[in-house]
Enzyme design. Sequence first.
Site, PDB file in Angstrom:
ATOM      1  N   HIS A  37       0.861  -1.428  -0.266  1.00 37.52           N
ATOM      2  CA  HIS A  37      -0.304  -0.174  -0.279  1.00 37.52           C
ATOM      3  C   HIS A  37       0.581   1.191  -0.610  1.00 37.52           C
ATOM      4  O   HIS A  37       1.424   1.404   0.845  1.00 37.52           O
ATOM      5  CB  HIS A  37      -0.913  -0.265   1.603  1.00 37.52           C
ATOM      6  CG  HIS A  37      -1.907   1.091   1.163  1.00 37.52           C
ATOM      7  ND1 HIS A  37      -1.826   2.133   3.019  1.00 37.52           N
ATOM      8  CD2 HIS A  37      -2.756   1.833   0.416  1.00 37.52           C
ATOM      9  CE1 HIS A  37      -2.917   2.614   2.661  1.00 37.52           C
ATOM     10  NE2 HIS A  37      -3.449   2.906   1.665  1.00 37.52           N
ATOM     11  N   ARG A  38       0.622   2.284  -0.838  1.00 39.27           N
ATOM     12  CA  ARG A  38       1.282   3.372  -1.109  1.00 39.27           C
ATOM     13  C   ARG A  38       2.787   2.541  -1.373  1.00 39.27           C
ATOM     14  O   ARG A  38       4.341   3.293  -0.666  1.00 39.27           O
ATOM     15  CB  ARG A  38       1.986   4.257  -0.103  1.00 39.27           C
ATOM     16  CG  ARG A  38       0.118   4.237  -0.145  1.00 39.27           C
ATOM     17  CD  ARG A  38      -0.052   5.998   1.414  1.00 39.27           C
ATOM     18  NE  ARG A  38      -1.194   5.685   1.616  1.00 39.27           N
ATOM     19  CZ  ARG A  38      -2.006   6.093   2.452  1.00 39.27           C
ATOM     20  NH1 ARG A  38      -1.475   7.405   3.104  1.00 39.27           N
ATOM     21  NH2 ARG A  38      -3.456   6.414   3.390  1.00 39.27           N
ATOM     22  N   GLU A  77       0.150   0.142  -4.658  1.00 40.65           N
ATOM     23  CA  GLU A  77      -0.444   0.751  -5.150  1.00 40.65           C
ATOM     24  C   GLU A  77       0.099   2.106  -4.666  1.00 40.65           C
ATOM     25  O   GLU A  77       0.934   2.076  -3.477  1.00 40.65           O
ATOM     26  CB  GLU A  77      -2.226   0.424  -4.514  1.00 40.65           C
ATOM     27  CG  GLU A  77      -2.794   0.611  -4.213  1.00 40.65           C
ATOM     28  CD  GLU A  77      -2.976   2.343  -3.056  1.00 40.65           C
ATOM     29  OE1 GLU A  77      -3.858   3.108  -3.614  1.00 40.65           O
ATOM     30  OE2 GLU A  77      -1.683   3.119  -2.410  1.00 40.65           O
ATOM     31  N   ASP A  87      -1.275   6.352  -5.629  1.00 41.88           N
ATOM     32  CA  ASP A  87      -1.927   7.566  -5.687  1.00 41.88           C
ATOM     33  C   ASP A  87      -0.942   8.645  -7.055  1.00 41.88           C
ATOM     34  O   ASP A  87      -0.889   8.910  -6.258  1.00 41.88           O
ATOM     35  CB  ASP A  87      -2.230   8.385  -4.401  1.00 41.88           C
ATOM     36  CG  ASP A  87      -2.079   7.166  -3.096  1.00 41.88           C
ATOM     37  OD1 ASP A  87      -3.563   7.153  -3.526  1.00 41.88           O
ATOM     38  OD2 ASP A  87      -1.928   7.100  -2.439  1.00 41.88           O
ATOM     39  N   HIS A  98      -0.373  11.421  -2.200  1.00 41.63           N
ATOM     40  CA  HIS A  98      -1.356  10.919  -1.677  1.00 41.63           C
ATOM     41  C   HIS A  98      -2.681  11.924  -1.098  1.00 41.63           C
ATOM     42  O   HIS A  98      -3.787  12.310  -1.537  1.00 41.63           O
ATOM     43  CB  HIS A  98      -1.387  10.211  -0.250  1.00 41.63           C
ATOM     44  CG  HIS A  98      -2.854   9.711   0.558  1.00 41.63           C
ATOM     45  ND1 HIS A  98      -3.422  10.694   1.214  1.00 41.63           N
ATOM     46  CD2 HIS A  98      -3.895   8.479  -0.038  1.00 41.63           C
ATOM     47  CE1 HIS A  98      -4.635   9.601   1.331  1.00 41.63           C
ATOM     48  NE2 HIS A  98      -4.759   8.381   1.117  1.00 41.63           N
ATOM     49  N   GLU A 121      -4.344   4.317  -8.456  1.00 40.61           N
ATOM     50  CA  GLU A 121      -5.207   4.825  -7.736  1.00 40.61           C
ATOM     51  C   GLU A 121      -4.986   6.065  -7.452  1.00 40.61           C
ATOM     52  O   GLU A 121      -4.704   6.702  -7.883  1.00 40.61           O
ATOM     53  CB  GLU A 121      -5.652   4.623  -6.438  1.00 40.61           C
ATOM     54  CG  GLU A 121      -6.237   5.395  -5.178  1.00 40.61           C
ATOM     55  CD  GLU A 121      -6.825   5.754  -4.221  1.00 40.61           C
ATOM     56  OE1 GLU A 121      -5.866   4.849  -3.690  1.00 40.61           O
ATOM     57  OE2 GLU A 121      -7.694   6.498  -3.732  1.00 40.61           O
ATOM     58  N   LYS A 125      -6.500   9.407  -7.776  1.00 42.79           N
ATOM     59  CA  LYS A 125      -6.433  10.778  -6.860  1.00 42.79           C
ATOM     60  C   LYS A 125      -6.586  12.222  -7.106  1.00 42.79           C
ATOM     61  O   LYS A 125      -6.109  12.977  -6.458  1.00 42.79           O
ATOM     62  CB  LYS A 125      -5.738  10.098  -5.163  1.00 42.79           C
ATOM     63  CG  LYS A 125      -5.495  10.117  -4.111  1.00 42.79           C
ATOM     64  CD  LYS A 125      -6.900   9.500  -3.568  1.00 42.79           C
ATOM     65  CE  LYS A 125      -6.008   9.101  -1.752  1.00 42.79           C
ATOM     66  NZ  LYS A 125      -7.507   8.182  -1.935  1.00 42.79           N
ATOM     67  N   ASP A 135       0.458  -2.244   4.324  1.00 41.46           N
ATOM     68  CA  ASP A 135       1.511  -0.939   4.598  1.00 41.46           C
ATOM     69  C   ASP A 135       3.109  -1.778   4.977  1.00 41.46           C
ATOM     70  O   ASP A 135       3.999  -1.743   4.847  1.00 41.46           O
ATOM     71  CB  ASP A 135       1.800  -0.005   6.165  1.00 41.46           C
ATOM     72  CG  ASP A 135       0.174   0.935   5.260  1.00 41.46           C
ATOM     73  OD1 ASP A 135       0.385   1.113   4.554  1.00 41.46           O
ATOM     74  OD2 ASP A 135      -0.743   1.346   6.014  1.00 41.46           O
TER      75      ASP A 135
END
Length: 251
Positions: free
Chosen positions: A19-20, A46, A48, A61, A121, A123, A241
């Site tokens: 995640h990120r 992933e 943003d 983000h 994603e 954003k 994470d």
Amino acid sequence: MTDSSKSAPLTFEGRVIAHRGASGHAPENTIAAMKRAAELGARWVEVDVKLSQDGALVLLHDDTLERTTNARGPVQNATAATLAGLDAGRWFGATFAGERIPTFVQFAEICATLKLQANIEIKPCAGRERETASALAAALRRHWTAPPPLISSFAESASEAFHAAMPEIARGFLTGTIPPDNRLAGLAGEYVAIHAGVNHLKATDVRRARAKGFQVLVWTVNDPQQAQALFDMGVDAVFSDFPERILALGA
Ligand code: G3P
Ligand code: MG
């Protein structure tokens, strides 16, 4: 034209999406976080993406700079040149000082080099939903050489604009809670996956989504016991994470 909703299911080796990037170990949405994810064994990341004032696609983000950089104020007031000069690592730890906000092109390059699959994603800053989606489609056409990404957004107008530009690329429906069956039925021809928030997620929701043919991805899960319970419900993969904690569960 290929309909992405009819393509083969996505495979999530290790059932985790960093995640990120591996944002528990390195500053989120940076190249360092992507490298760390790969080092830890994650095959998916992933990120943003949003636009600078002058229309450059970058990995960030928040709509403002203060949490993750050494500057303040709205991202959409900052040019690409300004963003390129910011420190996006020191806030996380002194060893990451000098880490930059990646451009989308740099992200495309690292995914190709490290053979990472990506959930991008969208954003967007408010009011720039369609513009951000169009910029992403253009950047993918021009720069993307890794396996096709999976696209998602909380902003449905961004997701729809992206689909109009690149219908062949699979999308996930990003949501806090899995919608009721009648809504899921309408989404079924459009999206391959539901990206659901972990809070309030119930086994019946996962079953309903899978019954409509969706893969189910859940964000954000850092507790491996919670991840195992989700896998037992039929969840395909979790965003984490700390991807190594999920990978340690075994496939
Ligand atoms: O895409 C899953 C997850 O990243 C959505 O929430 O706020 O972490 O972008 P957020
Ligand atoms: Mg995200």
